[in-house]
Design an enzyme around this catalytic site. Structure first.
Site, mmCIF file in Angstrom:
data_model
loop_
_atom_site.group_PDB
_atom_site.id
_atom_site.type_symbol
_atom_site.label_atom_id
_atom_site.label_comp_id
_atom_site.label_asym_id
_atom_site.label_seq_id
_atom_site.Cartn_x
_atom_site.Cartn_y
_atom_site.Cartn_z
ATOM 1 N N ASP A 1 0.918 -1.657 0.040
ATOM 2 C CA ASP A 1 -0.191 0.040 0.061
ATOM 3 C C ASP A 1 0.943 0.841 -0.199
ATOM 4 O O ASP A 1 1.723 1.475 0.983
ATOM 5 C CB ASP A 1 -1.111 0.252 1.469
ATOM 6 N N ASP B 1 -13.147 -6.519 -4.847
ATOM 7 C CA ASP B 1 -14.323 -6.694 -4.070
ATOM 8 C C ASP B 1 -15.250 -7.130 -2.988
ATOM 9 O O ASP B 1 -16.266 -6.537 -4.185
ATOM 10 C CB ASP B 1 -13.868 -5.095 -3.192
#
Lengths: 196, 251
Positions: B11, B130
């Site tokens: 990230d 997702d």
């Protein structure tokens, strides 16, 4: 390594920067160019390519590179789509290629996932590019079309069927995999090309 | 034989890696360039960078990072987060990324997948999704699993494949962060339904979880973050473990 004049052919097709960076990691700087004179006078030429065959072939024609590349006398390395365009034709967009290798590029049958994406093994290694490389060493592939095994094949990989992982004819070298993305093995293959 | 891929995910915020990453041998664990290099040396097959800044002012910072990573990294890498147009993709690829991942922007505008596949080739278009399993079945969520869309996962993936996505990165919100293993039942169903590579994400806790997602989940690759960042699993050791189970890996 002696100082060489290496030119990467620029025709707006994909991973050109990656190839340049991979050469820099080997301590070699390369020029990116689509200029006929520059390419002609290079010690070595790299012909990369990512994208669609018919589109890429048109881009080559726009700069007259389709005429130039087959006439080059210095070592030339085609990568991925570059290799496929060096063949006689491709099933992708029914494209006529540069015909350096008089063989056809075919679409993988949908017997497994397409594209063939990831790390796969080299076998039946042959020729100068593979000095120091062992059978079953892994390199990185991303492609949906393949060149069948033929008399110019210098290494094979098996996915759905055995196919040409690389080709060679005279001063023309080509690999289906991406040496610039294939870790230490790929760096060694590029270094072998530089040292030809 | 085509190897199953192990993909650490980093990230990125303002050009730096976030989450306290536990790489004691690195001078600066927040430096994505150093971290990327370290992962490649440890045997990672690919890397995914997820930009969670994703504001337009910070775009240049991300592009600078992508360029620096491309200079040192000799394995492929994907960049995702905040990519919503052909122009964004052109910039990221030009900086040196091999693939881009799109998620919410593709759900909001499915035509984007077609456009990117036509312009840049399917091989560099990763469709990230997702999803959460509810009574209705598997539903697509946006914004890291916070917003339900009413779109069913399997329909969405079939459409994405048809539009030219080159690869699917599926994160199960039911499994993400649990460390109880990947969503293997859903993964196996997806893997048989689509004919493009599938990356499993969400739920990695131990080495057996990876073996299970390759064998039972029929995934082509597995992505994880914290188990690698906190060194709970060493990539080289993981690959040895998988090899002993006759799962093809690059060692």
């Amino acid at each position: 390594m002696t100082k060489q004049n290496i030119v990467i052919i620029n025709y707006e097709a994909g991973n050109i920067q990656s190839v340049k960076y991979a050469l820099e990691r080997l301590g070699v700087s390369a020029e990116i160019s689509n200029c006929e004179a520059t390419i002609k006078h290079a010690d070595k030429v790299i012909f990369p390519g990512v994208g669609e065959a018919a589109w890429a072939m048109n881009a080559l024609k726009k700069n007259g590179l389709d005429k130039l590349i087959p006439q080059l006398k210095q070592p030339v390395l085609g990568v991925c789509l570059g290799m496929q365009l060096m063949c006689a034709s491709s099933e992708e967009g029914n494209t006529k290629g540069l015909d350096i290798f008089p063989v056809e590029t075919l679409k993988f049958p949908a017997e497994d996932k397409v594209p063939h994406m990831g790390w796969n093994q080299l076998n039946q290694l042959n020729g100068d590019l593979f000095k120091g490389i062992k059978n079953n060493d892994f390199v990185y592939f991303v492609h949906s079309y393949y060149v069948p095994v033929n008399k110019y094949t210098t290494s094979e990989t098996n996915y759905i069927r055995p196919f040409s992982a690389s080709l060679q004819k005279d001063n023309f070298y080509a690999c289906q995999f991406h040496p610039e993305k294939s870790g230490d093995i790929g760096q060694e293959i590029l270094s072998n090309f530089i040292n030809l | 034989m085509l190897a199953k891929r192990i993909i650490p995910c980093l990230d990125i915020k303002d050009g730096r890696t976030v989450k306290g990453i536990n790489f004691v041998d690195l001078k600066d664990a927040g430096d994505p360039v150093e971290l990327a290099k370290a992962y490649a040396e440890k045997g990672a097959d690919e890397l995914v960078f997820l930009d969670i800044t994703a504001t337009h002012e910070k775009r240049k910072t991300l592009l600078d990072m992508v360029g620096k990573v491309a200079q040192v990294l000799n394995i492929p890498f994907t960049v995702g987060g905040g990519i919503s147009s052909s122009e964004d993709v052109a910039q990221v690829l030009k900086a040196g990324a091999d693939k881009i991942a799109i998620n919410s922007s593709a759900v909001r505008n499915p035509e984007l997948i077609t456009e990117l596949a036509n312009r840049f080739g399917s091989q560099c278009v990763v469709l990230a999704v997702d999803a959460r399993e509810t009574e209705k079945g598997w539903e697509v969520y946006l914004n890291g699993g916070r917003i339900p869309t009413g779109i069913m996962l399997f329909d969405w993936l079939k459409e994405a494949e048809k539009r030219g996505a080159g690869e699917i990165l599926f994160t199960s919100m039911n499994h993400d962060g649990t460390k109880n293993g990947f969503a293997n039942e859903a993964l196996a169903e997806i893997s048989q339904m689509i004919n493009i590579p599938l990356i499993a994400s969400g739920g990695a806790g131990n080495m057996q979880d990876f073996a299970d997602t390759f064998v039972n989940g029929k995934a082509d690759a597995a992505l994880a973050a914290s188990v690698f960042h906190y060194k709970e699993i060493e990539i080289h050791e993981l690959k040895q473990f998988l090899k002993e189970k006759n799962i093809p890996v690059r060692l």
